[in-house]
Structures are given as structure tokens and as C-alpha cells.
Motif scaffolding. Structure first.
Motif, short mmCIF file in Angstrom:
data_model
loop_
_atom_site.label_atom_id
_atom_site.label_comp_id
_atom_site.label_asym_id
_atom_site.label_seq_id
_atom_site.Cartn_x
_atom_site.Cartn_y
_atom_site.Cartn_z
N SER A 1 12.23 -4.48 1.35
CA SER A 1 12.75 -4.99 0.08
C SER A 1 11.63 -5.53 -0.80
N TYR A 2 10.70 -6.23 -0.20
CA TYR A 2 9.58 -6.76 -0.98
C TYR A 2 8.76 -5.64 -1.59
N ILE A 3 8.43 -4.62 -0.81
CA ILE A 3 7.64 -3.51 -1.34
C ILE A 3 8.40 -2.82 -2.47
N GLY A 4 9.71 -2.64 -2.30
CA GLY A 4 10.51 -2.04 -3.35
C GLY A 4 10.48 -2.85 -4.63
N ALA A 5 10.58 -4.16 -4.50
CA ALA A 5 10.52 -5.03 -5.67
C ALA A 5 9.13 -5.00 -6.30
N ALA A 6 8.10 -5.01 -5.44
CA ALA A 6 6.72 -5.05 -5.94
C ALA A 6 6.32 -3.77 -6.66
N TYR A 7 6.99 -2.66 -6.37
CA TYR A 7 6.80 -1.44 -7.16
C TYR A 7 6.99 -1.74 -8.64
N TRP A 8 7.93 -2.66 -8.91
CA TRP A 8 8.35 -2.89 -10.29
C TRP A 8 7.72 -4.13 -10.91
N PHE A 9 7.45 -5.17 -10.11
CA PHE A 9 6.95 -6.39 -10.75
C PHE A 9 5.43 -6.50 -10.73
N THR A 10 4.73 -5.57 -10.07
CA THR A 10 3.27 -5.57 -10.14
C THR A 10 2.81 -4.38 -10.99
N SER A 11 1.72 -4.60 -11.70
CA SER A 11 1.20 -3.56 -12.59
C SER A 11 0.67 -2.35 -11.83
N SER A 12 0.27 -2.55 -10.58
CA SER A 12 -0.34 -1.49 -9.79
C SER A 12 0.68 -0.67 -9.01
N THR A 13 1.95 -1.04 -9.08
CA THR A 13 3.04 -0.48 -8.27
C THR A 13 2.84 -0.73 -6.78
N SER A 14 2.10 -1.76 -6.45
CA SER A 14 2.02 -2.30 -5.10
C SER A 14 1.61 -1.30 -4.02
N PHE A 15 0.33 -0.91 -4.06
CA PHE A 15 -0.23 -0.20 -2.91
C PHE A 15 -0.30 -1.17 -1.73
N ALA A 16 -1.00 -2.30 -1.91
CA ALA A 16 -1.05 -3.41 -0.94
C ALA A 16 -1.48 -2.97 0.45
N ASN A 17 -2.29 -1.91 0.55
CA ASN A 17 -2.60 -1.34 1.85
C ASN A 17 -3.82 -0.44 1.74
N PRO A 18 -4.96 -0.81 2.33
CA PRO A 18 -6.17 0.02 2.24
C PRO A 18 -6.00 1.43 2.80
N ALA A 19 -5.29 1.57 3.92
CA ALA A 19 -5.11 2.91 4.51
C ALA A 19 -4.30 3.80 3.59
N VAL A 20 -3.21 3.27 3.05
CA VAL A 20 -2.38 4.03 2.12
C VAL A 20 -3.18 4.39 0.87
N THR A 21 -4.00 3.46 0.41
CA THR A 21 -4.84 3.71 -0.77
C THR A 21 -5.77 4.89 -0.53
N ILE A 22 -6.42 4.92 0.62
CA ILE A 22 -7.31 6.03 0.96
C ILE A 22 -6.52 7.34 1.04
N GLY A 23 -5.39 7.31 1.71
CA GLY A 23 -4.59 8.52 1.86
C GLY A 23 -4.15 9.08 0.52
N ARG A 24 -3.77 8.20 -0.41
CA ARG A 24 -3.26 8.64 -1.70
C ARG A 24 -4.36 9.20 -2.62
N ALA A 25 -5.61 9.01 -2.24
CA ALA A 25 -6.71 9.62 -3.00
C ALA A 25 -6.80 11.12 -2.75
N PHE A 26 -6.16 11.59 -1.68
CA PHE A 26 -6.25 13.00 -1.28
C PHE A 26 -5.22 13.89 -1.97
N THR A 27 -4.42 13.32 -2.87
CA THR A 27 -3.39 14.11 -3.52
C THR A 27 -3.38 13.84 -5.02
N ASP A 28 -3.48 14.91 -5.81
CA ASP A 28 -3.48 14.76 -7.26
C ASP A 28 -2.05 14.90 -7.79
N THR A 29 -1.20 13.97 -7.34
CA THR A 29 0.20 13.98 -7.72
C THR A 29 0.59 12.60 -8.24
#
Length: 262
Positions: free
Chosen positions: A190-218
């Protein structure tokens, strides 16, 4: 993204004690190899959900608001299921910040997460996140590896990552301090879902996820040049979150200590 293993400790406001079956002092109920696989699979599944739902949303609608709504809802449901499923195995961290925070808070306890476990968890989380992004691209017929061009280097986005990560750590370890970790699947999702909307960054909040998401131009991608800034501020957010845990929940330690001295 959660620390299902954490439990309250009254000796140190920065210490969150895992259950007596985990850590360095005695054999863990689940072998380390199984926990590492759980972290890898969970991280992969999480990123596949984030990236895959982003691709699906952009293919079904041109409305950015609807795209973000679909992406956030899929992430909420996916993350909740993954924490519920894999929490009893590895603690369902899926996040190096959470792993480091659990190691730090439990460093004085023989049952705490040890350096060997940290050294195994974090690479598994990163490899899993990259695999999840590649898998999502493969499912939608995209190039398996295509570096993202989505720049996220603006200062207000970095501030958003501090806020998102600090809130996540405060939630997880606050639940541990108050003996409410059984609610982690719902609360963290629930927190992550809310943080998608109330943070400007859409709440990555996770270094591993951040690295993974660099591999896709979507839709969910992040340009590789933006990754170091995001990770650095996520680590700062982790420190802020642990500080807030101590400031907010220190009264429990003082009350318990006073009761014990009588």
C-alpha cells in the motif's frame, strides 16, 4: 522491499532483532541458498511486474495518468503477493537498502543478519532485477536489452527518492518495533502504491530495481546516467528512515528498560 524477518529489540533503538532461528548465532531455519534464490526470484518478479505493466499500459492507453494508475495498481498487487509468498523464506527484502538496514540494526545481536548473508542477498537482488526487466521486454516482443533514455536526474526527483526510501524504511522497521510485521504484505504494498503518486520520482526506493529498470527503454525505465544519483539518494533515504525509527519508537526502549530496572 520488506523485512519480514525483523522483530523488536529493547536494548538499542537502532536494533531490530530477527527471530531466534535466523542469523549468525545459530543455523537459520531456511538454508542460505534457498533464501538467496528467493531474493533473486522475488526481485525478478517484482521488476517484471513493474516493467511489464508499464509496457502494457502504454500499449492500451495514451493517457499518462491512466498509464501510471495501471502501473501502480499492478505493482501493489504483485508486491503484496511476493512478500506474502517469499517473506517466510528470505524476509522478502528484494531491496539492498532494506538488507543493509536490517544488517545495521541487528549488528549487535548474534541472531542478526550477517555480512555473509548481506554479500549474498544484494548481488542476487541486482541480478534478479536485471533478469526481470529482460523477461518483461521479452514477453512484449521488445529488444531484450535496450538502455533507457528516460532521464531522471532533476533535483526534485532525487528528493522524491529520499522521501520514498525513508518512508519505506520507517514503515518496515516501525512495524517490527511494534510487533506488526504480519501486516507487512498489505502495508508495504500500500505504501509503494501511494508513493507512486505522492513522490515526484514515482518511488523507485530500491537500488536493485533502479539498476534493473535501466535495462529497458520503456515506460518504467531510467537512463543509466540517472542511476548513480538515484542509488545515492536512496541510501541517504535509508539512513533518514532509520533515524526516524529511533526518534519515533525510542520510547518503547526507554519504557522497557525502566520496567526491567524495577
Amino acid at each position: 522491499m520488506s523485512a519480514m524477518e525483523a522483530g523488536p529489540d529493547i536494548a538499542d533503538p537502532f536494533t531490530v532483532e530477527p527471530p531466534p532461528t535466523s542469523g549468525r548465532g545459530r543455523p537459520h531455519a531456511v538454508p542460505l541458498a534457498n533464501r538467496v534464490v528467493a531474493e533473486l526470484v522475488g526481485s525478478a518478479a517484482l521488476v517484471a511486474v513493474v516493467v511489464g505493466s508499464g509496457i502494457q499500459a502504454t500499449e492500451l492507453s495514451e493517457d499518462v495518468g491512466l498509464q501510471l494508475l495501471a502501473n501502480s495498481l499492478a505493482t501493489v498487487f504483485g508486491l503484496g503477493v511476493l512478500i506474502l509468498l517469499l517473506g517466510p523464506v528470505s524476509g522478502a527484502h528484494f531491496n539492498p537498502v532494506v538488507t543493509l538496514a536490517e544488517w545495521w540494526t541487528g549488528r549487535k545481536a548474534p541472531e542478526g543478519l550477517g555480512p555473509r548473508e548481506v554479500a549474498a542477498y544484494i548481488p542476487a537482488q541486482i541480478v534478479g532485477a536485471i533478469a526481470g526487466a529482460i523477461l518483461a521486454d521479452a514477453m512484449f516482443g521488445k529488444a531484450l536489452v535496450q538502455w533507457s533514455t528516460h532521464d531522471r536526474s532533476a533535483g526534485h526527483l532525487l528528493l522524491g527518492e529520499v522521501v520514498a526510501t525513508a518512508g519505506l524504511v520507517l514503515l518496515i522497521f516501525g512495524l517490527a518495533k511494534t510487533d506488526h510485521l504480519r501486516f507487512a504484505p498489505v502495508a508495504v504494498a500500500s505504501y509503494i502504491g501511494a508513493a507512486y503518486w505522492f513522490t515526484s520520482s514515482t518511488s523507485f526506493a530500491n537500488p536493485a530495481v533502479t539498476i534493473g529498470r535501466a535495462f529497458t527503454d520503456t515506460f518504467a525505465g531510467i537512463a543509466p546516467s540517472s542511476v548513480p544519483g538515484f542509488i545515492g539518494l536512496q541510501l541517504v533515504g535509508g539512513v533518514v528512515g532509520l533515524t526516524l525509527v529511533a526518534l519515533v519508537f525510542d520510547h518503547r526502549r526507554r519504557t522497557s528498560a525502566a520496567a526491567g530496572s524495577k
